[in-house]
Design an enzyme around this catalytic site. Structure first.
Site, PDB file in Angstrom:
ATOM      1  N   ARG A   1     -22.324  16.911   0.290  1.00  0.00           N
ATOM      2  CA  ARG A   1     -22.609  16.199   1.547  1.00  0.00           C
ATOM      3  C   ARG A   1     -24.108  16.211   1.855  1.00  0.00           C
ATOM      4  O   ARG A   1     -24.525  16.401   2.995  1.00  0.00           O
ATOM      5  CB  ARG A   1     -21.845  16.809   2.753  1.00  0.00           C
ATOM      6  CG  ARG A   1     -20.332  16.686   2.795  1.00  0.00           C
ATOM      7  CD  ARG A   1     -19.830  15.274   2.690  1.00  0.00           C
ATOM      8  NE  ARG A   1     -19.624  14.895   1.308  1.00  0.00           N
ATOM      9  CZ  ARG A   1     -18.598  15.294   0.562  1.00  0.00           C
ATOM     10  NH1 ARG A   1     -17.679  16.044   1.067  1.00  0.00           N
ATOM     11  NH2 ARG A   1     -18.481  14.919  -0.683  1.00  0.00           N
TER      12      ARG A   1
ATOM     13  N   SER B   1     -15.037  14.838   9.533  1.00  0.00           N
ATOM     14  CA  SER B   1     -15.321  16.278   9.500  1.00  0.00           C
ATOM     15  C   SER B   1     -16.605  16.563  10.264  1.00  0.00           C
ATOM     16  O   SER B   1     -17.641  15.985   9.947  1.00  0.00           O
ATOM     17  CB  SER B   1     -15.524  16.754   8.059  1.00  0.00           C
ATOM     18  OG  SER B   1     -14.408  16.415   7.288  1.00  0.00           O
TER      19      SER B   1
ATOM     20  N   GLU C   1     -22.016  18.794   9.694  1.00  0.00           N
ATOM     21  CA  GLU C   1     -22.128  17.691   8.728  1.00  0.00           C
ATOM     22  C   GLU C   1     -22.635  16.418   9.427  1.00  0.00           C
ATOM     23  O   GLU C   1     -23.394  15.641   8.868  1.00  0.00           O
ATOM     24  CB  GLU C   1     -20.745  17.434   8.094  1.00  0.00           C
ATOM     25  CG  GLU C   1     -20.750  16.289   7.105  1.00  0.00           C
ATOM     26  CD  GLU C   1     -19.396  16.062   6.443  1.00  0.00           C
ATOM     27  OE1 GLU C   1     -18.778  17.032   5.969  1.00  0.00           O
ATOM     28  OE2 GLU C   1     -18.967  14.904   6.414  1.00  0.00           O
TER      29      GLU C   1
END
Ligand code: FAD
Length: 338
Positions: free
Chosen positions: A164, A238, A334
């Site tokens: 990520r 997320s 994130e």
């Protein structure tokens, strides 16, 4: 190219946070961008590049210029016996590109079906799902270095893709305007069903039925059953990354928590599902005021009812504290907090 003042961003972020930008501009071509780069409003303001707003949390009005990327085109620029190189404008909706490739039976992005957002944002955090990541099929991207007004090509080695993450989420954040992305896709697709949920669903089909199209369909079904639809509940997927810990930490956790889940990613590096950690703190489906976690997936923070970005951000810190106090693990955000 038109610059709008005091522009509402409510419909431009999937959390549906009610904030405004001082200035907003939509870019449909590189010519539009050229025009913008010499404009006083561009030169004298903070800037934020925006795609679909599905990985952003606005905590206040944006003081400056929001540049929305809407460059749209899909072209097959090269092919050989095994591969086809598909170049897509950064403003193309990611799932439209997936559908284009799936319909042509080009393999490589079917596991990434139904991820919201635009093509241009996909390399930013090296989007990933169901055992696949963008970097597996990434060939190159073109971006304009804003400071120099120069179009530059970046190959895989230049992007420092990680879990990520990429150079564009770090040192090049808001410095490079990604205008297109080229993927190298398989003309002879290799199906990837290593991810457990996918493997389980795939059992219902004969091997010859597991085509790129079928995998895409299965992934879509699984995602629909597990994740909230942003049009119903504002969210950005997320909220946290899955923490990566060393062997010693993993063993400490295993001694304390018998049912802990971990995945060996690299030599002696283990990923612990952040959703599991949050759930263990009793916070799955937990609601605090206008915000909370999704009942089916604790990793997703929801805007239940006109929450402010600040409220959501504070709630995310509350989760971080709870997880740290219980496990001595720091969760990393994130989502891009602005
Ligand atoms: C329900 C849901 C499920 C999700 N599932 C997943 C998942 O499975 N896997 C996954 O990886 N992500 C997932 N996400 C997160 C999100 O969809 C991805 O990160 C997506 O790539 C964001 O695209 P966007 O266009 O909306 O980016 P935005 O949110 O608009 O922007 C994200 C970041 O990229 C920058 N940016 C955007 N476009 C450009 C550009 N052209 N040039 C330079 N910088 C740019 C922005 O400044 C910002 O920092 C999910 C989100 C939601 C809401």
């Amino acid at each position: 190219m038109n610059i709008v003042k005091d522009f509402s961003l409510t419909n431009y972020n999937t959390f549906h946070i009610d904030v405004k930008a001082d200035y907003f501009c939509e870019i449909h071509s590189l010519e539009d961008l050229q025009e913008l780069l010499s404009h006083n409003i561009f030169l004298n303001n903070n800037r934020l590049i925006l795609g679909g707003g599905s990985n952003i949390l606005f905590t206040s009005d944006f003081s400056g210029l929001v540049i929305k990327n809407s460059i749209k085109s899909i072209e097959e620029i090269h092919e050989d016996e095994h591969f086809v190189f598909v170049k897509a404008g950064a403003g193309v909706i990611w799932d439209e590109l997936v559908n284009y490739c799936v319909n042509k039976n080009y393999g490589g992005i079917e596991n990434l079906t139904y991820i919201p957002g635009t093509v241009g944002a996909a390399p930013i955090q090296n989007i990933g799902a169901y055992g696949a990541e963008l970097k597996d099929v990434f060939y190159s991207l073109e971006g304009v270095v804003l400071k120099e007004n120069k179009l530059k090509e970046f190959y895989k080695k230049d992007c420092y893709f990680g879990y990520r993450s990429s150079i564009f989420k770090n040192e090049y954040k808001n410095k490079i305007f990604i205008s297109s992305v080229t993927l190298k896709l398989n003309k002879i697709p290799k199906i990837n069903i290593e991810y457990s949920a996918l493997k389980e669903s795939a059992k219902n089909y004969k091997t010859e039925e597991l085509t790129v199209a079928k995998i895409s369909e299965i992934v879509k079904e699984i995602r629909k059953s597990k994740l909230p639809d942003p049009s119903e509940f504002g969210n950005a997927g997320s909220f946290f990354k899955n923490p990566e810990v060393d062997k010693e930490t993993k063993e400490r956790l295993e001694n304390e928590f018998e049912d802990i889940i971990s995945f060996n990613t690299d030599k002696d590096i283990y990923k612990i599902p952040a959703g599991w950690l949050i759930e263990k703190c009793g916070l799955k489906g937990f609601r605090l005021g206008n915000t909370g976690t999704y009942k089916k997936q604790a990793l997703v923070i929801i805007n239940f009812n006109n929450a402010s970005g600040k409220e959501i951000y504070e709630f995310s810190n509350f989760i971080k504290d709870k997880v740290y106090n219980k496990f001595q693990i720091e969760l990393e955000t994130e989502v891009n907090v602005v």
